[in-house]
Design an enzyme around this catalytic site. Structure first.
Site, short mmCIF file in Angstrom:
data_model
loop_
_atom_site.label_atom_id
_atom_site.label_comp_id
_atom_site.label_asym_id
_atom_site.label_seq_id
_atom_site.Cartn_x
_atom_site.Cartn_y
_atom_site.Cartn_z
N ASP B 112 -47.64 8.12 38.74
CA ASP B 112 -49.05 8.28 38.42
C ASP B 112 -49.46 7.66 37.07
OD1 ASP B 112 -47.52 10.10 37.02
OD2 ASP B 112 -49.04 11.66 37.03
N GLU B 199 -36.27 14.11 27.78
CA GLU B 199 -36.13 12.75 27.25
C GLU B 199 -35.20 12.76 26.04
OE1 GLU B 199 -39.05 14.27 27.83
OE2 GLU B 199 -40.46 12.92 28.83
O1 LIG Z 1 -42.86 18.48 42.59
C1 LIG Z 1 -42.82 17.35 42.07
C2 LIG Z 1 -43.68 16.98 41.00
C3 LIG Z 1 -43.58 15.71 40.47
N1 LIG Z 1 -42.71 14.77 40.99
C4 LIG Z 1 -42.66 13.40 40.44
O2 LIG Z 1 -42.15 13.48 39.13
C5 LIG Z 1 -42.84 12.56 38.26
C6 LIG Z 1 -43.47 13.34 37.10
O3 LIG Z 1 -44.39 14.29 37.64
P1 LIG Z 1 -45.91 14.43 37.11
O4 LIG Z 1 -46.53 13.06 37.04
O5 LIG Z 1 -46.62 15.44 37.93
O6 LIG Z 1 -45.65 14.99 35.65
P2 LIG Z 1 -46.53 14.88 34.34
O7 LIG Z 1 -47.71 13.96 34.59
O8 LIG Z 1 -46.96 16.28 34.05
O9 LIG Z 1 -45.58 14.30 33.30
C7 LIG Z 1 -43.88 11.81 39.10
O10 LIG Z 1 -43.39 10.54 39.48
C8 LIG Z 1 -44.05 12.73 40.31
O11 LIG Z 1 -44.38 12.02 41.49
C9 LIG Z 1 -41.87 15.13 42.04
O12 LIG Z 1 -41.09 14.30 42.49
N2 LIG Z 1 -41.94 16.40 42.55
MN LIG Z 2 -47.60 12.17 35.47
#
Ligand SMILES: O=c1ccn([C@@H]2O[C@H](COP(=O)(O)OP(=O)(O)O)[C@@H](O)[C@H]2O)c(=O)[nH]1
Ligand SMILES: [Mn+2]
Ligand SMILES: O=c1ccn([C@@H]2O[C@H](COP(=O)(O)OP(=O)(O)O)[C@@H](O)[C@H]2O)c(=O)[nH]1
Ligand SMILES: [Mn+2]
Lengths: 243, 243
Positions: B112, B199
């Site tokens: 995203d 990280e």
């Molecule tokens: O239940 C989940 C939630 C997130 N993701 C993946 O893990 C990554 C990080 O998630 P997210 O973008 O929701 O996290 P944030 O924006 O809060 O860092 C993305 O590539 C999501 O598609 C996943 O595989 N399973």
């Molecule tokens: Mn994200």
């Protein structure tokens, strides 16, 4: 040539949005990007982005009058968005291109939607007005023209909001042949149009439901999504980073 | 070769997100996309998207254990996301590539975020671990490593959240040489790591603050943004549209 018209305005995600859109357009042959800033002047952010993009582009600006500007607390449907900017692009097209000589289609490409490059391949088939499904709009997974199985023509619309509109189609769901745009010089967007009827009223200048050209494999494929980006919380600005 | 590792999970915007990411990667020479679905099996949606992408890719899946899965009402920081999927990608790299023979860098590329293709050009300069600013994260317009003006080395971090972490860097703000990934086979992500320290703890296996290689014009350019897409309201599904 595909003339892609993008209204855009300043907010923290603007550069990210325009970066995504410009990279998508880099995969499209024969595109001319018309970016219209909602501002009193052209900003360095957009100017730099366009210069670095390697795209053929035109950079314009036209500020939305304050009384029409969406307030932070207003619901999104309350005001027309992009009217001033799209009209400025139409004016530019009509002043700078010549009917009969210049050929192409005009597509209204918001800066926050998601575009599969295949939608631009579809546009190259357009003779008058082409239409296709749009994902994630109006409370549905997708809106779409409904085709008559026998004739293959548009007979109605599946749409989460007022499917009875003459053209129940989102801005991202159609493109118009440049000849039509250059012929019907009276066709513009307007604040007087009923909320949610901009697309329908604009299309009415050019075509009828029967004449629409259904694309994207008889309107069975979704190549564009009406995505929206979350407004990020930004409490602090780090100095010294390039816009 | 840039090995871009993308965890992904089903929701209405998934296809739009992956379409944007795959189109960005089409502009990057020499990339190998490792997509890891958070599911018990590989879905047709992702399979079709990969097949049609013209990219070099590897399609994997690994479901996040239910006790670690983010609930709809939970705040986002409450659970680790992508742990299982990133570890599955690390395992694949270590089982399928050979230290000394295969060369490249590994980048964790969420589905995203927004990526300017220039960030991938920067990665090609990496000898050990490269770092750069990330836009729209932690309540700031951007987080960034802070460089010592004299030495040009990283001396600290501007970060909206715990800048005192050993490495206060978002997942999108670093990439690691493949040699290091293949040498330190014990380096993995873990649910036991403190929230927000994935990280930092992962980077600690490979490098020190002093050894970090600052990129993106001495960390003055933002080439990646931690954008998030609004969850759309979807009350109805239109049948007959291709996934
Ligand atoms: O239940 C989940 C939630 C997130 N993701 C993946 O893990 C990554 C990080 O998630 P997210 O973008 O929701 O996290 P944030 O924006 O809060 O860092 C993305 O590539 C999501 O598609 C996943 O595989 N399973
Ligand atoms: Mn994200
Ligand atoms: O004050 C504004 C609000 C929006 N827009 C632009 O108009 C288009 C449609 O706006 P938005 O995406 O917010 O509308 P929605 O997603 O609600 O259709 C986008 O390209 C925006 O960048 C603009 O120029 N000025
Ligand atoms: Mn929009």
């Amino acid at each position: 040539v595909i003339y892609a018209v993008t209204p855009t305005y300043w907010r923290h995600v603007q550069k990210a949005e325009l970066t995504r859109i410009s990279q998508t357009l880099q995969l499209v042959p024969n595109v001319h990007w018309i970016v219209v800033e909602d501002s009193d002047y052209k900003t360095d952010l957009v100017r730099n982005l366009l210069t670095e993009s390697d795209l053929i582009y035109t950079h314009l600006n036209a500020k939305t009058p304050p009384f029409e500007k969406l307030k932070d607390k207003d619901p999104r449907w309350k005001r027309h968005r992009g009217v001033e900017q799209r009209n400025t692009a139409l004016k530019w097209l009509r002043e700078n291109l010549k009917l009969g000589k210049d050929k192409g289609v005009v597509y209204f490409m918001d800066d926050d939607n998601t575009y599969n490059v295949r939608v631009f391949q579809e546009m190259n088939k357009i003779k008058t007005v082409g239409v296709w499904p749009v994902g994630l709009v109006g409370g549905l997974n997708a809106e779409t023209p409904v085709l008559d199985k026998k004739t293959g023509k548009v007979m109605g619309y599946r749409s989460g909001w007022r499917p009875d509109r003459p053209f129940a189609i989102d801005m991202a769901g159609f493109a118009i042949n440049l000849d039509l745009i250059l012929s019907r010089t009276d066709a513009v967007f307007s604040y007087k149009m009923e909320k949610g009827y901009q697309e329908s009223e604009f299309l009415s200048y050019f075509t009828t439901k029967e004449q629409l050209e259904p694309l994207a494999d008889n309107c069975t494929k979704v190549y564009v999504w009406h995505t929206r980006t979350e407004k990020p919380v930004v409490n602090g600005i780090v100095p010294g980073l390039e816009v």
